[in-house]
Design a protein around this motif. Structure first.
Motif, PDB file in Angstrom:
ATOM      1  N   GLN A   1       0.814  -1.221   0.000  1.00  0.00           N
ATOM      2  CA  GLN A   1       0.000   0.000   0.000  1.00  0.00           C
ATOM      3  C   GLN A   1       0.851   1.277   0.000  1.00  0.00           C
ATOM      4  O   GLN A   1       0.486   2.268  -0.612  1.00  0.00           O
ATOM      5  N   ASN A   2       2.038   1.240   0.660  1.00  0.00           N
ATOM      6  CA  ASN A   2       2.849   2.473   0.697  1.00  0.00           C
ATOM      7  C   ASN A   2       3.345   2.866  -0.694  1.00  0.00           C
ATOM      8  O   ASN A   2       3.553   4.038  -0.978  1.00  0.00           O
ATOM      9  N   LYS A   3       3.498   1.888  -1.603  1.00  0.00           N
ATOM     10  CA  LYS A   3       3.839   2.194  -3.001  1.00  0.00           C
ATOM     11  C   LYS A   3       2.568   2.507  -3.792  1.00  0.00           C
ATOM     12  O   LYS A   3       2.560   3.363  -4.665  1.00  0.00           O
ATOM     13  N   ALA A   4       1.512   1.758  -3.473  1.00  0.00           N
ATOM     14  CA  ALA A   4       0.259   1.884  -4.230  1.00  0.00           C
ATOM     15  C   ALA A   4      -0.309   3.302  -4.148  1.00  0.00           C
ATOM     16  O   ALA A   4      -0.838   3.813  -5.138  1.00  0.00           O
ATOM     17  N   ASP A   5      -0.165   3.965  -3.011  1.00  0.00           N
ATOM     18  CA  ASP A   5      -0.680   5.332  -2.853  1.00  0.00           C
ATOM     19  C   ASP A   5      -0.153   6.245  -3.951  1.00  0.00           C
ATOM     20  O   ASP A   5      -0.906   6.979  -4.592  1.00  0.00           O
ATOM     21  N   GLY A   6       1.171   6.213  -4.156  1.00  0.00           N
ATOM     22  CA  GLY A   6       1.800   7.067  -5.162  1.00  0.00           C
ATOM     23  C   GLY A   6       1.381   6.659  -6.574  1.00  0.00           C
ATOM     24  O   GLY A   6       1.191   7.515  -7.447  1.00  0.00           O
ATOM     25  N   MET A   7       1.228   5.360  -6.787  1.00  0.00           N
ATOM     26  CA  MET A   7       0.830   4.881  -8.116  1.00  0.00           C
ATOM     27  C   MET A   7      -0.578   5.356  -8.436  1.00  0.00           C
ATOM     28  O   MET A   7      -0.860   5.821  -9.542  1.00  0.00           O
ATOM     29  N   ILE A   8      -1.470   5.262  -7.450  1.00  0.00           N
ATOM     30  CA  ILE A   8      -2.855   5.697  -7.636  1.00  0.00           C
ATOM     31  C   ILE A   8      -2.902   7.202  -7.923  1.00  0.00           C
ATOM     32  O   ILE A   8      -3.593   7.658  -8.836  1.00  0.00           O
ATOM     33  N   ALA A   9      -2.115   7.970  -7.160  1.00  0.00           N
ATOM     34  CA  ALA A   9      -2.091   9.429  -7.351  1.00  0.00           C
ATOM     35  C   ALA A   9      -1.594   9.760  -8.761  1.00  0.00           C
ATOM     36  O   ALA A   9      -2.146  10.623  -9.449  1.00  0.00           O
TER      37      ALA A   9
ATOM     38  N   ALA B   1       1.779 -11.691  -3.268  1.00  0.00           N
ATOM     39  CA  ALA B   1       0.613 -10.859  -3.567  1.00  0.00           C
ATOM     40  C   ALA B   1       0.341  -9.912  -2.407  1.00  0.00           C
ATOM     41  O   ALA B   1       0.380 -10.308  -1.250  1.00  0.00           O
ATOM     42  N   TYR B   2       0.103  -8.658  -2.726  1.00  0.00           N
ATOM     43  CA  TYR B   2      -0.270  -7.678  -1.702  1.00  0.00           C
ATOM     44  C   TYR B   2      -1.756  -7.385  -1.812  1.00  0.00           C
ATOM     45  O   TYR B   2      -2.260  -7.110  -2.906  1.00  0.00           O
ATOM     46  N   LEU B   3      -2.422  -7.426  -0.688  1.00  0.00           N
ATOM     47  CA  LEU B   3      -3.848  -7.113  -0.657  1.00  0.00           C
ATOM     48  C   LEU B   3      -4.016  -5.649  -0.276  1.00  0.00           C
ATOM     49  O   LEU B   3      -3.186  -5.084   0.430  1.00  0.00           O
ATOM     50  N   HIS B   4      -5.095  -5.047  -0.737  1.00  0.00           N
ATOM     51  CA  HIS B   4      -5.347  -3.644  -0.407  1.00  0.00           C
ATOM     52  C   HIS B   4      -6.750  -3.502   0.150  1.00  0.00           C
ATOM     53  O   HIS B   4      -7.687  -4.102  -0.378  1.00  0.00           O
ATOM     54  N   SER B   5      -6.871  -2.718   1.204  1.00  0.00           N
ATOM     55  CA  SER B   5      -8.216  -2.504   1.717  1.00  0.00           C
ATOM     56  C   SER B   5      -8.863  -1.413   0.877  1.00  0.00           C
ATOM     57  O   SER B   5      -8.201  -0.474   0.416  1.00  0.00           O
ATOM     58  N   GLU B   6     -10.161  -1.587   0.670  1.00  0.00           N
ATOM     59  CA  GLU B   6     -10.884  -0.623  -0.144  1.00  0.00           C
ATOM     60  C   GLU B   6     -10.792   0.768   0.478  1.00  0.00           C
ATOM     61  O   GLU B   6     -10.685   1.769  -0.234  1.00  0.00           O
ATOM     62  N   ALA B   7     -10.804   0.820   1.804  1.00  0.00           N
ATOM     63  CA  ALA B   7     -10.728   2.112   2.489  1.00  0.00           C
ATOM     64  C   ALA B   7      -9.399   2.808   2.183  1.00  0.00           C
ATOM     65  O   ALA B   7      -9.352   4.022   1.981  1.00  0.00           O
TER      66      ALA B   7
ATOM     67  N   VAL C   1      -7.531   2.423  -0.560  1.00  0.00           N
ATOM     68  CA  VAL C   1      -7.553   2.868  -1.956  1.00  0.00           C
ATOM     69  C   VAL C   1      -8.425   4.126  -2.074  1.00  0.00           C
ATOM     70  O   VAL C   1      -8.063   5.109  -2.722  1.00  0.00           O
ATOM     71  N   GLU C   2      -9.566   4.100  -1.389  1.00  0.00           N
ATOM     72  CA  GLU C   2     -10.493   5.236  -1.415  1.00  0.00           C
ATOM     73  C   GLU C   2      -9.817   6.497  -0.831  1.00  0.00           C
ATOM     74  O   GLU C   2      -9.939   7.594  -1.375  1.00  0.00           O
ATOM     75  N   ARG C   3      -9.067   6.299   0.249  1.00  0.00           N
ATOM     76  CA  ARG C   3      -8.365   7.405   0.890  1.00  0.00           C
ATOM     77  C   ARG C   3      -7.290   7.979  -0.049  1.00  0.00           C
ATOM     78  O   ARG C   3      -7.148   9.185  -0.192  1.00  0.00           O
ATOM     79  N   ALA C   4      -6.547   7.096  -0.724  1.00  0.00           N
ATOM     80  CA  ALA C   4      -5.500   7.546  -1.657  1.00  0.00           C
ATOM     81  C   ALA C   4      -6.113   8.365  -2.792  1.00  0.00           C
ATOM     82  O   ALA C   4      -5.539   9.365  -3.228  1.00  0.00           O
ATOM     83  N   LEU C   5      -7.284   7.954  -3.262  1.00  0.00           N
ATOM     84  CA  LEU C   5      -7.963   8.698  -4.327  1.00  0.00           C
ATOM     85  C   LEU C   5      -8.476  10.041  -3.816  1.00  0.00           C
ATOM     86  O   LEU C   5      -8.315  11.075  -4.467  1.00  0.00           O
ATOM     87  N   ARG C   6      -9.083  10.028  -2.635  1.00  0.00           N
ATOM     88  CA  ARG C   6      -9.667  11.248  -2.084  1.00  0.00           C
ATOM     89  C   ARG C   6      -8.598  12.319  -1.861  1.00  0.00           C
ATOM     90  O   ARG C   6      -8.814  13.492  -2.106  1.00  0.00           O
ATOM     91  N   LYS C   7      -7.424  11.871  -1.430  1.00  0.00           N
ATOM     92  CA  LYS C   7      -6.308  12.787  -1.178  1.00  0.00           C
ATOM     93  C   LYS C   7      -5.943  13.613  -2.412  1.00  0.00           C
ATOM     94  O   LYS C   7      -5.454  14.727  -2.303  1.00  0.00           O
ATOM     95  N   VAL C   8      -6.171  13.036  -3.606  1.00  0.00           N
ATOM     96  CA  VAL C   8      -5.851  13.771  -4.835  1.00  0.00           C
ATOM     97  C   VAL C   8      -7.106  14.257  -5.564  1.00  0.00           C
ATOM     98  O   VAL C   8      -7.073  14.610  -6.737  1.00  0.00           O
ATOM     99  N   GLY C   9      -8.248  14.267  -4.835  1.00  0.00           N
ATOM    100  CA  GLY C   9      -9.448  14.897  -5.371  1.00  0.00           C
ATOM    101  C   GLY C   9     -10.370  14.003  -6.186  1.00  0.00           C
ATOM    102  O   GLY C   9     -11.156  14.490  -6.993  1.00  0.00           O
ATOM    103  N   TRP C  10     -10.287  12.702  -5.962  1.00  0.00           N
ATOM    104  CA  TRP C  10     -11.156  11.777  -6.706  1.00  0.00           C
ATOM    105  C   TRP C  10     -12.048  10.996  -5.750  1.00  0.00           C
ATOM    106  O   TRP C  10     -11.652  10.695  -4.619  1.00  0.00           O
ATOM    107  N   LYS C  11     -13.252  10.661  -6.219  1.00  0.00           N
ATOM    108  CA  LYS C  11     -14.155   9.850  -5.397  1.00  0.00           C
ATOM    109  C   LYS C  11     -14.647   8.620  -6.174  1.00  0.00           C
ATOM    110  O   LYS C  11     -14.756   8.658  -7.403  1.00  0.00           O
ATOM    111  N   ILE C  12     -14.952   7.569  -5.446  1.00  0.00           N
ATOM    112  CA  ILE C  12     -15.423   6.333  -6.084  1.00  0.00           C
ATOM    113  C   ILE C  12     -16.875   6.502  -6.532  1.00  0.00           C
ATOM    114  O   ILE C  12     -17.718   6.965  -5.760  1.00  0.00           O
ATOM    115  N   SER C  13     -17.149   6.154  -7.812  1.00  0.00           N
ATOM    116  CA  SER C  13     -18.496   6.325  -8.349  1.00  0.00           C
ATOM    117  C   SER C  13     -19.176   4.994  -8.653  1.00  0.00           C
ATOM    118  O   SER C  13     -20.397   4.921  -8.776  1.00  0.00           O
TER     119      SER C  13
END
Ligand code: SAM
Length: 231
Positions: A143-151, A191-197, A199-211
């Motif tokens: 997740q610590n890498k995934a945050d930056g990738m998502i952003a 395999a790394y698992l990610h909690s939906e929360a 992923v949602e937080r990483a998106l929200r931080k850069v101004g995106w919301k789950i639709s």
């Protein structure tokens, strides 16, 4: 979690150019040279692709829409996207994967509809696209890498981002733990698992919301699919 200066990525690149390429080329192919588990994963993944195509086409046409398929693998999403008229940019960290995807695309698509293929890790992609899609790639990163990738993926998208990842649910966590008791020959298959929360937080931080949300589960394949739009 420990941070080994880009170490994860090098291991992943090496894996998907060698044993990982051979393994996934079979799983993502259509021949019988797969075992029962691999066949199940093939089926689950096909459902994720199908659900992604539904999300992308249910309320509008893809004709002329620019789509970035980040971590395109063997092109199982890029090709149907191009068939629907999308202008596809397909890239992958593995040169072997990109070559396979390009070969498959050329066999199925007229030259004017071919995706633009590129060997590149998603963190280095640039440009702007209507839609950015990244299926089953985050599983290779903590997740610590995934945050930056998502952003970064969100920064390339104008209208929507579609991501899929292995969800950190109680049930799958247990399965994964069982898996860790019997580690495979290659550390890279981790395999790394990610909690939906998360992923949602990483998106929200850069101004995106789950639709939109979807979930694909078979016996051995679990993938949470989300669509995000600007807030
Ligand atoms: N997205 C494709 C699909 O769903 O058919 C392929 C999924 S496959 C499980 C994971 C892919 O991600 C591999 O092709 C791998 O080479 C690619 N990959 C892993 N890390 C990447 C990164 N940092 N940037 C781009 N691609 C990456």
């Amino acid at each position: 979690a420990e941070e080994v200066g880009g170490g994860d990525k090098e291991v992943v690149r090496e894996y998907f150019n060698s044993t990982g390429f051979e393994r996934w080329r079979k799983i993502y192919g259509d021949t019988d040279e797969v075992n029962r588990v691999q066949k199940d994963i093939r089926l689950g993944h096909a459902k994720t692709v199908e659900n992604t195509m539904l999300m992308l086409t249910e309320d509008r046409s893809l004709a002329g829409v620019t789509v970035c398929d980040a971590g395109c693998g063997t092109g199982l999403l890029s090709i149907p996207l191009a068939k629907e008229g999308a202008i596809v940019s397909a890239s992958d960290i593995s040169a072997a994967m990109v070559a396979e995807a390009e070969m498959k695309a050329k066999a199925q698509l007229p030259p004017e509809n071919l995706p633009k293929f590129e060997v590149n890790d998603l963190e280095s992609l640039s440009g702007k696209y209507d839609t950015v899609v990244c299926l089953d790639v985050l599983i290779h990163y903590p997740q610590n890498k995934a945050d930056g990738m998502i952003a970064h993926l969100a920064s390339l998208a104008e209208k929507r981002v579609i991501l899929s990842f292995a969800p950190k649910t109680f049930y799958y966590d247990i399965l994964k733990r069982i898996g860790e008791l019997f580690p495979g020959p290659s550390k890279a298959t981790r395999a790394y698992l990610h909690s939906e929360a998360d992923v949602e937080r990483a998106l929200r931080k850069v101004g995106w919301k789950i639709s939109k949300r979807g979930l694909t589960t078979t016996q051995f394949y679990f993938s949470r699919l989300i669509e995000a739009v600007p807030m």
